[in-house]
Design an enzyme around this catalytic site. Structure first.
Site, PDB file in Angstrom:
ATOM      1  CE  LYS A  42      -0.057  -0.336   4.965  1.00  0.00           C
ATOM      2  NZ  LYS A  42      -0.532  -1.148   6.084  1.00  0.00           N
ATOM      3  CE1 TYR A 262      12.585  32.080   5.141  1.00  0.00           C
ATOM      4  CE2 TYR A 262      12.681  29.732   4.666  1.00  0.00           C
ATOM      5  CZ  TYR A 262      12.440  31.027   4.260  1.00  0.00           C
ATOM      6  OH  TYR A 262      12.048  31.261   2.971  1.00  0.00           O
TER       7      TYR A 262
END
Ligand SMILES: *Cc1c(COP(=O)(O)O)cnc(C)c1O
Length: 385
Positions: A42, A262
């Protein structure tokens, strides 16, 4: 499906070792004893590309596959014409044509789904097969044990639904001593006895390693195939399958006292050589993996590391969307150049370790890799592509 990014243009590359994948399958098959070993594929084979992973596993001897969605089942069918393909995530009437088209086997987990499949099979000489999912303690999907036992006793209804596999799923298999494992096994044992003439399945990757009485007739490993650890904190017997490397764009020198990235969340305590690579959280390098400045991540103090020129190098400051900085001061100056690659996980850094540094698990790390990497599939024959 496998529309891959041109490696000359990409910011990073993901190498999937199909031989290691096959070796992991064989090891799990050996540990599964006489039980059949299926594969959970999956989530696009845990992010690694089902269109390459499924055929490689089929060549290694895998005959049964588990996907989450019918759409994934269609893709798996395209590359595995002979396999049994089980669809885990429920059955809806509008999906029935897809089940027919690709001969998919639904995993039925509620009275409504049993009824829907029975109606679908009604009047057929040879009803199409289904699997039955029984909840033994996870409260996620599956029939209650009472509903499962009532269903087992209703011969006529059972004949039209045509179950060929009864399964359940373990909540705590990666914690070997968790009492829930034995509770679930006992509860499953009772249900399984009511379906004595069909195959039964309980174990995921970690479940295989809980002992022979957890293996039943079919095991369903996922993460271990892809190189993930099978028990929390224990050394993994699995071979690494996926290696993620990102390309250095620029090397720069910064002075002690300056900040990086940042939020200016790291202040350099020495003159520092910085390697900036072309990958960030848009590529699945979770921002939580940042070297610092992530208040939500309480579990792990330090952030992630990379591997280059035989050494580990720490991530500096926050990861941005498309860029990540590493401290390469401790490398010989001529050991690292723009264009070189830094490994994030793979042959040198276990994927579980990289995931832990991000406060997450290998499953999430692999399934969030994103689409910007150039993907390479290699095996011992030297094939790649
Ligand atoms: C994902 C999944 C598996 C595989 O689990 P791993 O922990 O990756 O081995 C097995 N069974 C079910 C029902 C699943 O959803």
């Amino acid at each position: 499906m496998s529309k891959t990014t041109d490696p000359r243009l990409a910011g990073g590359r993901l190498t999937v070792d199909l031989d290691a994948l096959a070796a992991n399958y064989r090891l799990l098959a050996e540990r599964s004893g006489p039980a059949e070993t299926a594969a959970a594929v999956k989530g696009d084979a845990y992010g690694l590309g089902a269109d390459r992973v499924v055929p490689a596993l089929a060549r290694a001897g895998c005959r049964s596959f588990f996907v989450a969605l019918p759409e994934e089942g269609l893709r798996a069918r395209a590359v595995a014409p002979e396999a049994r393909i089980f669809v885990l995530n429920g059955l809806f009437a509008e999906a029935l044509p897809a089940y027919e088209e690709a001969a998919l086997t639904p995993v039925l987990g509620s009275p409504e789904e049993l009824a829907l499949w029975a109606r679908h099979n009604h009047g057929r000489d040879r009803p199409r097969p289904a699997a039955i999912h029984v909840d033994t303690g996870m409260n996620r999907l599956g029939l209650t044990t009472e509903d499962a036992l009532a269903f087992a006793a209703d011969k006529a209804f059972r004949n039209v639904v045509n179950p060929v596999l009864v399964m359940s799923h373990l909540a705590c298999a990666d914690e070997r001593d968790h009492p829930k494992n034995e509770e679930q096994r006992e509860s499953f044992q009772t249900v399984r006895a009511a379906f004595a003439d069909i195959d039964s399945s309980l174990a995921n990757s970690a479940g295989i390693f809980l002992g022979s009485d957890f293996r039943f007739d079919l095991t369903r490993p996922g993460i271990a195939l892809y190189g993930g650890a099978v028990a929390s904190g224990e050394p993994s017997p699995m071979r690494p399958v996926a290696t993620l490397e990102t390309r250095i764009i620029q090397l720069r020198e910064a002075k002690a006292g300056e900040t990086v990235g940042y939020g200016a969340t790291v202040t350099l305590d020495r003159d520092t050589r910085i390697a900036v690579v072309s990958a960030g959280y848009a590529d699945g390098l979770h921002r939580a993996l940042s070297g610092s400045g992530v208040p939500l991540r309480q579990a792990v103090g330090k952030g992630g590391v990379g591997f280059i020129a035989g050494r580990r190098v720490p991530i500096l400051g926050r990861i941005s969307m498309d860029l990540t900085a590493f401290d390469v001061t401790d490398l010989r100056p001529d050991a690292v150049h723009p264009g070189d690659f830094i490994e994030l996980f793979g042959t040198n850094i276990p994927v579980d370790e990289a995931a832990a540094a991000a406060g997450t698990i290998a499953y999430e790390m692999l399934t969030s890799l994103g689409r910007r990497y150039a993907r390479r599939y290699v095996n011992a024959d030297g094939d790649s592509g």
